[in-house]
Design a protein around this motif. Structure first.
Motif, short mmCIF file in Angstrom:
data_model
loop_
_atom_site.label_atom_id
_atom_site.label_comp_id
_atom_site.label_asym_id
_atom_site.label_seq_id
_atom_site.Cartn_x
_atom_site.Cartn_y
_atom_site.Cartn_z
N LEU A 245 -18.03 -36.53 48.53
CA LEU A 245 -18.19 -35.52 47.49
C LEU A 245 -19.05 -35.99 46.32
CD1 LEU A 245 -14.72 -33.76 47.16
CD2 LEU A 245 -16.74 -33.06 48.44
N LYS A 246 -18.93 -37.27 45.98
CA LYS A 246 -19.67 -37.78 44.82
C LYS A 246 -21.18 -37.82 45.06
CE LYS A 246 -15.82 -40.47 42.96
NZ LYS A 246 -15.32 -41.81 42.55
N GLU A 247 -21.59 -37.58 46.30
CA GLU A 247 -23.02 -37.50 46.60
C GLU A 247 -23.60 -36.16 46.16
OE1 GLU A 247 -23.52 -38.17 50.74
OE2 GLU A 247 -22.55 -40.14 50.73
N PHE A 248 -22.72 -35.18 45.93
CA PHE A 248 -23.17 -33.82 45.64
C PHE A 248 -22.98 -33.43 44.18
CE2 PHE A 248 -21.85 -34.05 50.08
CZ PHE A 248 -23.01 -33.64 50.71
N VAL A 249 -21.97 -34.01 43.52
CA VAL A 249 -21.74 -33.74 42.09
C VAL A 249 -21.25 -35.03 41.44
CG1 VAL A 249 -21.12 -31.31 42.42
CG2 VAL A 249 -19.33 -33.05 42.45
N THR A 250 -21.32 -35.06 40.12
CA THR A 250 -20.82 -36.20 39.37
C THR A 250 -19.31 -36.07 39.20
OG1 THR A 250 -22.89 -36.43 38.16
CG2 THR A 250 -20.94 -37.46 37.20
N LEU A 251 -18.58 -37.01 39.77
CA LEU A 251 -17.12 -37.00 39.65
C LEU A 251 -16.64 -38.26 38.93
CD1 LEU A 251 -16.06 -35.71 43.20
CD2 LEU A 251 -16.08 -34.45 41.05
N ASP A 252 -17.46 -38.77 38.03
CA ASP A 252 -17.09 -39.95 37.26
C ASP A 252 -16.37 -39.53 35.99
OD1 ASP A 252 -18.33 -41.64 39.10
OD2 ASP A 252 -20.28 -41.43 38.11
N PHE A 253 -15.14 -40.00 35.85
CA PHE A 253 -14.35 -39.66 34.68
C PHE A 253 -13.96 -40.94 33.93
CE2 PHE A 253 -13.80 -36.14 37.60
CZ PHE A 253 -13.93 -35.04 36.77
N ASN A 254 -13.76 -40.82 32.62
CA ASN A 254 -13.39 -41.99 31.85
C ASN A 254 -11.98 -42.45 32.17
OD1 ASN A 254 -11.42 -40.65 30.08
ND2 ASN A 254 -13.18 -39.68 29.11
N TYR A 255 -11.61 -43.56 31.60
CA TYR A 255 -10.32 -44.20 31.91
C TYR A 255 -9.14 -43.24 31.77
CZ TYR A 255 -6.24 -47.21 31.13
OH TYR A 255 -4.99 -47.78 31.17
N PHE A 256 -9.08 -42.53 30.66
CA PHE A 256 -7.95 -41.63 30.44
C PHE A 256 -7.99 -40.43 31.38
CE2 PHE A 256 -5.23 -42.04 26.49
CZ PHE A 256 -5.22 -43.42 26.56
N ASP A 257 -9.17 -39.87 31.57
CA ASP A 257 -9.25 -38.67 32.40
C ASP A 257 -9.05 -38.96 33.88
OD1 ASP A 257 -9.46 -36.84 30.39
OD2 ASP A 257 -11.64 -36.94 30.28
N GLN A 258 -9.14 -40.20 34.28
CA GLN A 258 -8.78 -40.59 35.65
C GLN A 258 -7.27 -40.70 35.82
OE1 GLN A 258 -10.65 -44.21 36.90
NE2 GLN A 258 -12.70 -43.35 36.96
N SER A 259 -6.57 -41.04 34.74
CA SER A 259 -5.18 -41.45 34.89
C SER A 259 -4.16 -40.66 34.09
CB SER A 259 -5.05 -42.93 34.49
OG SER A 259 -5.91 -43.75 35.25
N LEU A 260 -4.57 -40.02 33.00
CA LEU A 260 -3.59 -39.48 32.06
C LEU A 260 -2.72 -38.37 32.65
CD1 LEU A 260 -2.35 -39.57 29.34
CD2 LEU A 260 -4.27 -38.28 28.41
N ARG A 261 -3.31 -37.43 33.34
CA ARG A 261 -2.51 -36.33 33.88
C ARG A 261 -1.57 -36.80 35.00
NH1 ARG A 261 -7.15 -35.58 31.94
NH2 ARG A 261 -7.60 -33.87 30.48
N PRO A 262 -2.07 -37.60 35.97
CA PRO A 262 -1.14 -38.18 36.95
C PRO A 262 -0.05 -39.04 36.29
CG PRO A 262 -3.38 -38.36 37.76
CD PRO A 262 -3.48 -37.89 36.34
N ALA A 263 -0.41 -39.75 35.23
CA ALA A 263 0.57 -40.59 34.53
C ALA A 263 1.68 -39.74 33.92
CB ALA A 263 -0.11 -41.42 33.44
N MET A 264 1.33 -38.56 33.42
CA MET A 264 2.34 -37.65 32.86
C MET A 264 3.35 -37.26 33.92
SD MET A 264 2.07 -36.70 29.62
CE MET A 264 0.91 -36.68 28.27
N VAL A 265 2.85 -36.95 35.12
CA VAL A 265 3.74 -36.59 36.22
C VAL A 265 4.66 -37.76 36.57
CG1 VAL A 265 3.85 -35.92 38.66
CG2 VAL A 265 2.08 -34.94 37.17
N ILE A 266 4.06 -38.94 36.73
CA ILE A 266 4.81 -40.11 37.18
C ILE A 266 5.85 -40.55 36.15
CG2 ILE A 266 4.57 -42.59 37.71
CD1 ILE A 266 1.78 -41.79 38.92
N LEU A 267 5.46 -40.62 34.89
CA LEU A 267 6.40 -41.06 33.85
C LEU A 267 7.55 -40.08 33.68
CD1 LEU A 267 3.83 -42.36 31.20
CD2 LEU A 267 5.50 -43.74 32.45
N SER A 268 7.24 -38.79 33.70
CA SER A 268 8.30 -37.78 33.58
C SER A 268 9.27 -37.87 34.75
CB SER A 268 7.69 -36.38 33.50
OG SER A 268 6.89 -36.25 32.35
N ASN A 269 8.74 -38.11 35.94
CA ASN A 269 9.58 -38.29 37.13
C ASN A 269 10.48 -39.50 36.98
OD1 ASN A 269 9.48 -37.62 40.47
ND2 ASN A 269 10.14 -39.67 39.88
#
Length: 256
Positions: free
Chosen positions: A29-53
């Motif tokens: 997929l990354k060959e077709f669009v830019t899917l590079d996200f900064n440190y927080f945007d790679q992890s923050l939303r999944p981290a919210m799920v994991i920590l709340s769990n």
């Protein structure tokens, strides 16, 4: 900086799940669009799920899948919202498909992956809530061009855009993370409130607000989790607030 060190193993599982989905017959997929996200945007939303769990039960495969689903939705929304900004208006290799067609198709593919991941993990019961979330994000995207200024305007419309585009996803991540762990409604609501306020603070920072301007949301987020007993997870959620409140430590500019 690795603020999420406590849950690195869980985050690695989320990222591994997603990487498998990025490989398609046509390539990567990354060959077709830019899917590079900064440190927080790679992890923050999944981290919210994991920590709340983790506040209520150990992380399971359903938790990891749910965290991946929220990240798929975030990535898809970003690809779609920035279609006209793709490649800064320049055509990659002279091919205009990289400006419009590929981003739209990849965004749609990522939305499709959120649904198949729900099915594979046996958590289709979250489909309605997640579909509602996508609608809110898109409504925010429609309104956003009307309020493009990075200055913090004292208008309900501007705040509403940030709430829809950014904060609701943080809130949904925290709420559903607790729900998949079997938490009660009161606890889930407290985590929703934490997420919505963190999301508002983060969204304002992305738009150039100062720490002083986000102080209300930082304080509100801290108040939302005060009733939870001390734990490593609660400490991390508090550390996140401290980090966001540090002048010139703008989280949205950080990279891995």
């Amino acid at each position: 900086m690795n603020i999420f060190k406590l849950i690195n193993e869980d985050l690695a599982k989320v990222h591994a799940l997603m990487e498998k989905k990025f490989k398609i017959k046509a390539g990567y997929l990354k060959e077709f669009v830019t899917l590079d996200f900064n440190y927080f945007d790679q992890s923050l939303r999944p981290a919210m799920v994991i920590l709340s769990n983790r506040l209520f039960s150990p992380v399971t495969e359903k938790t990891i899948a749910l965290a991946g689903v929220l990240q798929f939705i975030y990535m898809a929304s970003q690809v779609h919202l920035k279609v006209q900004e793709n490649n800064n208006g320049k055509e990659k290799y002279g091919d205009s498909r990289f400006k419009y067609q590929f981003p739209v198709l990849v965004g749609d593919y990522l939305y499709g992956r959120f649904f198949t991941t729900l099915c594979d993990a046996g958590i289709v019961n979250y489909l309605k809530k997640l579909a509602e979330l996508i609608c809110l994000i898109n409504k925010g995207g429609i309104l956003s061009p009307k309020y493009p200024s990075k200055e913090l305007l004292d208008t309900q419309q501007y705040i509403d855009v940030i709430k829809k585009e950014t904060a609701e996803m943080f809130a949904c991540s925290a709420y559903l993370g607790a729900d998949v762990a079997g938490a009660g409604e009161e606890d889930k609501q407290h985590l929703y409130n934490y997420g919505i306020n963190v999301g508002m603070a983060y969204g304002l920072l992305e738009r150039g607000a100062s720490v002083k301007q986000i102080a209300y949301y930082i304080d509100s987020a801290e108040a939302a989790i005060k009733q939870f007993p001390p734990s490593r997870e609660i400490n991390l959620l508090k550390e996140l607030l401290v980090f966001l409140a540090k002048e010139n430590s703008i989280a949205c500019n950080m990279v891995v």
